[in-house]
Write a protein that holds these residues in place. Structure first.
Motif, PDB file in Angstrom:
ATOM      1  N   ALA A 101       3.255  12.135   0.723  1.00  0.00           N
ATOM      2  CA  ALA A 101       2.943  13.269   1.594  1.00  0.00           C
ATOM      3  C   ALA A 101       2.856  12.854   3.060  1.00  0.00           C
ATOM      4  CB  ALA A 101       1.653  13.955   1.156  1.00  0.00           C
ATOM      5  N   VAL A 102       3.892  12.166   3.541  1.00  0.00           N
ATOM      6  CA  VAL A 102       3.967  11.785   4.949  1.00  0.00           C
ATOM      7  C   VAL A 102       5.276  12.303   5.531  1.00  0.00           C
ATOM      8  CG1 VAL A 102       2.494   9.749   4.714  1.00  0.00           C
ATOM      9  CG2 VAL A 102       4.966   9.534   4.354  1.00  0.00           C
ATOM     10  N   ASP A 103       5.358  12.350   6.868  1.00  0.00           N
ATOM     11  CA  ASP A 103       6.501  12.976   7.524  1.00  0.00           C
ATOM     12  C   ASP A 103       7.735  12.091   7.585  1.00  0.00           C
ATOM     13  OD1 ASP A 103       5.238  15.392   8.082  1.00  0.00           O
ATOM     14  OD2 ASP A 103       4.328  14.598   9.905  1.00  0.00           O
ATOM     15  N   ASN A 104       7.549  10.795   7.809  1.00  0.00           N
ATOM     16  CA  ASN A 104       8.714   9.942   8.051  1.00  0.00           C
ATOM     17  C   ASN A 104       8.396   8.506   7.687  1.00  0.00           C
ATOM     18  OD1 ASN A 104       7.191   8.884  10.178  1.00  0.00           O
ATOM     19  ND2 ASN A 104       8.157  10.218  11.680  1.00  0.00           N
ATOM     20  N   VAL A 105       9.377   7.644   7.898  1.00  0.00           N
ATOM     21  CA  VAL A 105       9.243   6.260   7.476  1.00  0.00           C
ATOM     22  C   VAL A 105       8.162   5.525   8.248  1.00  0.00           C
ATOM     23  CG1 VAL A 105      11.009   5.395   9.066  1.00  0.00           C
ATOM     24  CG2 VAL A 105      10.572   4.171   6.933  1.00  0.00           C
ATOM     25  N   ASP A 106       7.899   5.910   9.494  1.00  0.00           N
ATOM     26  CA  ASP A 106       6.845   5.247  10.264  1.00  0.00           C
ATOM     27  C   ASP A 106       5.475   5.525   9.663  1.00  0.00           C
ATOM     28  OD1 ASP A 106       8.707   4.242  12.169  1.00  0.00           O
ATOM     29  OD2 ASP A 106       8.739   6.219  13.109  1.00  0.00           O
ATOM     30  N   SER A 107       5.219   6.793   9.353  1.00  0.00           N
ATOM     31  CA  SER A 107       3.944   7.128   8.725  1.00  0.00           C
ATOM     32  C   SER A 107       3.844   6.527   7.323  1.00  0.00           C
ATOM     33  CB  SER A 107       3.784   8.649   8.653  1.00  0.00           C
ATOM     34  OG  SER A 107       3.730   9.201   9.948  1.00  0.00           O
ATOM     35  N   LEU A 108       4.965   6.491   6.616  1.00  0.00           N
ATOM     36  CA  LEU A 108       4.988   5.868   5.296  1.00  0.00           C
ATOM     37  C   LEU A 108       4.622   4.388   5.398  1.00  0.00           C
ATOM     38  CD1 LEU A 108       5.765   5.960   2.245  1.00  0.00           C
ATOM     39  CD2 LEU A 108       8.086   5.348   2.973  1.00  0.00           C
ATOM     40  N   TRP A 109       5.217   3.698   6.353  1.00  0.00           N
ATOM     41  CA  TRP A 109       4.942   2.270   6.512  1.00  0.00           C
ATOM     42  C   TRP A 109       3.464   2.026   6.845  1.00  0.00           C
ATOM     43  CZ3 TRP A 109       7.516  -2.093   5.472  1.00  0.00           C
ATOM     44  CH2 TRP A 109       6.985  -3.285   5.965  1.00  0.00           C
ATOM     45  N   ASP A 110       2.934   2.826   7.771  1.00  0.00           N
ATOM     46  CA  ASP A 110       1.518   2.672   8.112  1.00  0.00           C
ATOM     47  C   ASP A 110       0.633   2.896   6.888  1.00  0.00           C
ATOM     48  OD1 ASP A 110       2.176   2.143  10.721  1.00  0.00           O
ATOM     49  OD2 ASP A 110       1.720   4.152  11.467  1.00  0.00           O
ATOM     50  N   ARG A 111       0.965   3.928   6.142  1.00  0.00           N
ATOM     51  CA  ARG A 111       0.159   4.278   4.953  1.00  0.00           C
ATOM     52  C   ARG A 111       0.172   3.152   3.932  1.00  0.00           C
ATOM     53  NH1 ARG A 111      -2.063   4.871   0.803  1.00  0.00           N
ATOM     54  NH2 ARG A 111      -2.404   6.749  -0.462  1.00  0.00           N
ATOM     55  N   LEU A 112       1.336   2.529   3.702  1.00  0.00           N
ATOM     56  CA  LEU A 112       1.452   1.520   2.648  1.00  0.00           C
ATOM     57  C   LEU A 112       1.022   0.131   3.096  1.00  0.00           C
ATOM     58  CD1 LEU A 112       4.901   2.504   1.083  1.00  0.00           C
ATOM     59  CD2 LEU A 112       2.609   3.023   0.203  1.00  0.00           C
ATOM     60  N   PHE A 113       1.158  -0.168   4.424  1.00  0.00           N
ATOM     61  CA  PHE A 113       1.005  -1.568   4.822  1.00  0.00           C
ATOM     62  C   PHE A 113       0.072  -1.806   6.008  1.00  0.00           C
ATOM     63  CE2 PHE A 113       5.348  -1.034   3.057  1.00  0.00           C
ATOM     64  CZ  PHE A 113       5.173  -1.764   1.896  1.00  0.00           C
ATOM     65  N   GLU A 114       0.166  -1.011   7.065  1.00  0.00           N
ATOM     66  CA  GLU A 114      -0.573  -1.360   8.276  1.00  0.00           C
ATOM     67  C   GLU A 114      -2.060  -1.056   8.173  1.00  0.00           C
ATOM     68  OE1 GLU A 114       0.662  -3.206  10.457  1.00  0.00           O
ATOM     69  OE2 GLU A 114       2.791  -3.009   9.989  1.00  0.00           O
ATOM     70  N   VAL A 115      -2.440   0.101   7.597  1.00  0.00           N
ATOM     71  CA  VAL A 115      -3.867   0.430   7.501  1.00  0.00           C
ATOM     72  C   VAL A 115      -4.397   0.258   6.080  1.00  0.00           C
ATOM     73  CG1 VAL A 115      -3.711   2.022   9.444  1.00  0.00           C
ATOM     74  CG2 VAL A 115      -3.438   2.903   7.116  1.00  0.00           C
ATOM     75  N   ALA A 116      -3.529  -0.180   5.173  1.00  0.00           N
ATOM     76  CA  ALA A 116      -3.960  -0.401   3.794  1.00  0.00           C
ATOM     77  C   ALA A 116      -4.653  -1.749   3.677  1.00  0.00           C
ATOM     78  CB  ALA A 116      -2.754  -0.339   2.848  1.00  0.00           C
ATOM     79  N   SER A 117      -5.306  -1.977   2.554  1.00  0.00           N
ATOM     80  CA  SER A 117      -5.967  -3.252   2.311  1.00  0.00           C
ATOM     81  C   SER A 117      -4.930  -4.373   2.262  1.00  0.00           C
ATOM     82  CB  SER A 117      -6.719  -3.199   0.980  1.00  0.00           C
ATOM     83  OG  SER A 117      -7.138  -4.498   0.611  1.00  0.00           O
TER      84      SER A 117
END
Length: 732
Positions: free
Chosen positions: A131-147
């Motif tokens: 449920a994200v808009d694009n690959v940038d938000s997807l990347w942040d969700r999976l890797f940058e702000v994730a554990s």
């Protein structure tokens, strides 16, 4: 021992941290990094101690193509972190990709662009699932702000999925084969010691497979073909050039956000950037209260919780700021929901938000960094000519020709800090002075280094750039390049372009373009004492060849009522001046223009211009009053042509023209006047303000039409009437 492969997303802080931790833990014998292998002998230069961001600028030129590309690094680039961490543990460092000039990279201006269009289908399904808009938000969700727990496994699964659904072209296959040969050689040389390989995640699955087997020894770095030019230099880079919102194909927008994420983690990055945006908006005069700031913080936390993020991500911050600070209706979708540069009309507050997350950091090279010869030549020359500071400079072209040529060469090379405010704009402009604004800027060095790809001196580099502009240009553009070549003092190229123009005018098919040729060449021929081109036989040959072609083209133009074409009018002005000053036989010009002025099938502005040319050049009397069209749709366009060609004659003999024009306008109905008004305004724009006042005085001095004596015109009433009619017709 087999190699350890780290697939990364370029400019990802999460991947940079992973690379650092793996290298520190394994302490490998080799760290192999996706990057230009031709730079392996210069890694010491790369690691001198620069202030990031910087980039490796590479250029290549042969007879068929010119290529320029960049390999940028910032503090959180995994490739950069792998190099610095590898050096810290004593590993041997190698770039393992093909050189930037190689045909496999010919289509890339940026080595580290992720080219995510190769796996849009997989990314779209992942975006829908999370449920994200694009690959940038997807990347942040999976890797940058994730554990960080389980990060290597998540990265492996992600890139395996993308690679598994993508077709690999011949270019990528060639690069992967080459990189794998480096891995095999390093593993063989390392023996029982580890080897760490850091490349784009898209390449990792193929490299794991291709790196198995015996080594054939260290691969050779390909050399550019004979007769070509290929070099690489370090250049300072900036966050603005690195940002996807300005068109950079890095895969990671908002570099200032990721810099803060790298330095202090996601929570501090979110809080700091909300305050940075608010501060920036306040500096721009946008009222933002403390309550707005509190609301933005709370909304960012709420959005992160709603979206299942352990802490606010970049899109959460931006959405929160938009929700808290923008009360207007937005006409466009918020830009961080898509990719690419901001569109025209973006809300000013959104522009400031994007700018705050982009940042204004600019890199700085270590003083010992080698630079191309052009940098030293320009620096020395500007200092010797007193052009290396800030301020306004006035140049007399008769006295300061060399200083002018130096500044024009830098202008042609697009070096910032050299703004020409006024001066001759074409050869036909008899202006002998120039004014420049000089500004010392940190952007000068990187762009000078990049301009060094064109040549070692300003003259050589400017000649190369102008030659590229001239390649395949139509005659009008070729004339403009010729003028720039003359301003730059590039004599050999100017001679070559003059010869090409002499050939090109014979087949020119556009009247406006041929008019630009006449204007430029005539001016250089007449006023060339400033540029040493006056009386040139070659330029005279161009004029002699262009005039018959222009007459043929002008007589063949067809067209009914339409907005006047300024290019056609300017072409006729150039024809008039060439006939007047170039000692050409005026008879065929006058004969052709008389035919055009009487041809009802010719466009009205061309008929008016032809009539004006005859009036300006003919010794015999003419009566313009009889030639003015009585049709409102064409009168203004006809007058535009007349005024452009015979302005002086109109001013000295206004009574007949103004009488007919006054009677024509007075006799128009409201609708007819509205139709004619735009063209009439355009026509009278050919007169400077002082001359328009002179015409108005002549018009007011005329006797009033019968029945209107003593009735002064009310400008406010006229304007009100016009406005009401425009509104009624839906025109405003």
């Amino acid at each position: 021992m087999p190699a350890t492969f780290l697939g990364v997303r370029h400019h990802s802080p999460a991947c940079a941290r992973l690379a650092a931790s793996v290298i520190e833990r394994l302490r490998p014998a080799y760290v192999l990094v996706e990057g230009p292998s031709e730079l392996n002998d210069r890694l010491g230069e790369l690691l001198l101690g620069h202030e990031l961001p910087i980039a490796v600028f590479s250029h290549y030129r042969d007879e068929q193509r010119t290529v320029a590309s960049w390999s940028p690094f910032c503090e959180y680039s995994p490739e950069w972190v792998a190099l610095t961490a590898g050096r810290a543990v004593g590993a041997r460092l190698r770039f393992i990709d093909l050189p930037a000039w190689h045909p496999a990279l010919a289509g890339r201006r940026n080595r580290y662009s992720d080219a995510e269009d190769r796996y849009l289908g997989a990314v779209a399904r992942l975006c829908a699932k999370f449920a994200v808009d694009n690959v940038d938000s997807l990347w942040d969700r999976l890797f940058e702000v994730a554990s960080p727990e389980g990060l290597p496994e998540r990265l492996t699964a992600y890139f395996d999925l993308l690679r598994g659904e993508s077709e690999v072209g011949e270019d990528d296959a060639a690069r992967e084969q080459y990189m794998a040969s480096w891995v095999r050689a390093a593993v063989a040389d390392a023996g029982r010691k580890p080897v760490v390989v850091v490349t784009g995640g898209f390449h990792r699955p193929a490299l794991q497979r291709l790196a198995v087997g015996e080594s054939d020894g260290w691969p050779a770095v390909p050399s550019p073909p004979d007769g070509t030019s290929a070099e690489s230099f370090l250049v300072p880079y900036s966050f603005k050039r690195l940002d996807a919102f300005t068109g950079y194909q890095s895969g990671m927008p908002s570099p200032e956000y990721y810099q803060r994420l790298w330095e202090s983690g996601p929570d501090a990055a979110a809080a700091g950037l909300i305050e940075a945006v608010v501060t920036r908006l306040r500096r721009r005069g946008v009222p933002v209260s403390t309550a707005d700031l509190v609301a933005a913080h709370a909304l960012a936390a709420g959005l992160a919780n709603l979206r299942g993020h352990p802490r606010p991500a970049r899109a959460d911050i931006l959405d929160a700021l938009a929700g808290a600070l923008i009360t207007d209706d937005l006409e466009q979708r918020l830009p961080w929901g898509t990719r690419g540069a901001l569109r025209a009309g973006t809300h000013p507050a959104v522009v400031e938000m994007v700018a705050a997350l982009s940042g204004d950091r600019t890199g700085r090279l270590h003083p010992d960094t080698p630079a191309p010869p052009l940098v030293h030549v320009v620096t020395t020359e500007l200092a010797s000519l007193g052009l290396d500071g800030d301020g306004l400079v006035r140049l007399d072209l008769g006295r300061d020709g060399h200083r002018s040529r130096v500044l024009h060469r830098l202008r042609v090379l697009d070096i910032p800090g050299f703004e020409r405010q006024n001066g001759p704009c074409s050869g036909a402009d008899p202006v002998s002075t120039e004014h420049w604004r000089l500004t010392v800027t940190e952007l000068r060095l990187p762009l000078l280094i990049e301009a060094g790809a064109h040549g070692g001196t300003p003259a050589d580099a400017a000649a190369a750039v102008l030659a590229e502009r001239a390649a395949g240009a139509e005659v009008g553009e070729l004339a403009e390049v010729l003028f720039d070549a003359v301003l730059c003092g590039v004599v050999e190229l100017a001679d070559q372009l003059t010869a090409e123009l002499r050939t090109g005018v014979a087949t020119a098919s556009d009247l406006g373009a041929l008019g630009r040729v006449l204007a430029v060449v005539l001016g250089l021929w007449r006023h060339g004492d400033l540029w040493r081109t006056d009386g040139s036989a070659a330029l005279a040959g161009v004029l002699a060849a262009a005039v018959p072609r222009m007459l043929w083209l002008a007589e063949g133009v067809r067209g009914g009522p339409a907005p006047a074409d300024p290019a056609r009018i300017e072409a006729m002005v150039a024809l008039r001046d060439t006939t007047r000053y170039a000692a050409l036989d005026p008879a065929p010009v006058l004969a052709t223009c008389r035919r055009i002025s009487a041809d009802p099938g010719a466009p009205p502005e061309l008929r008016g211009a032809a009539f004006g040319l005859v009036w300006a050049l003919s010794a015999s009397a003419v009566n313009p009053a009889r030639a003015i069209p009585g049709e409102p749709r064409t009168a203004g366009d006809w007058l535009a042509g007349l005024f452009a060609l015979a302005r002086a004659q109109v001013l000295t003999g206004t009574r007949g023209v103004l009488t007919v024009l006054d009677e024509l306008v007075t006799g128009m109905g409201d609708e007819e006047f509205l139709i004619a008004l735009p063209a009439l305004r355009q026509a009278f724009a050919y007169f400077p303000p002082g001359e328009r006042q002179q015409l108005a005085g002549a018009l007011l001095a005329r006797p009033a039409p019968p029945g209107t004596e003593g009735t002064p015109a009310d400008p406010a009433a006229i304007e009100s009437t016009v406005d009401s009619i425009l509104h009624a017709e839906g025109l405003c």
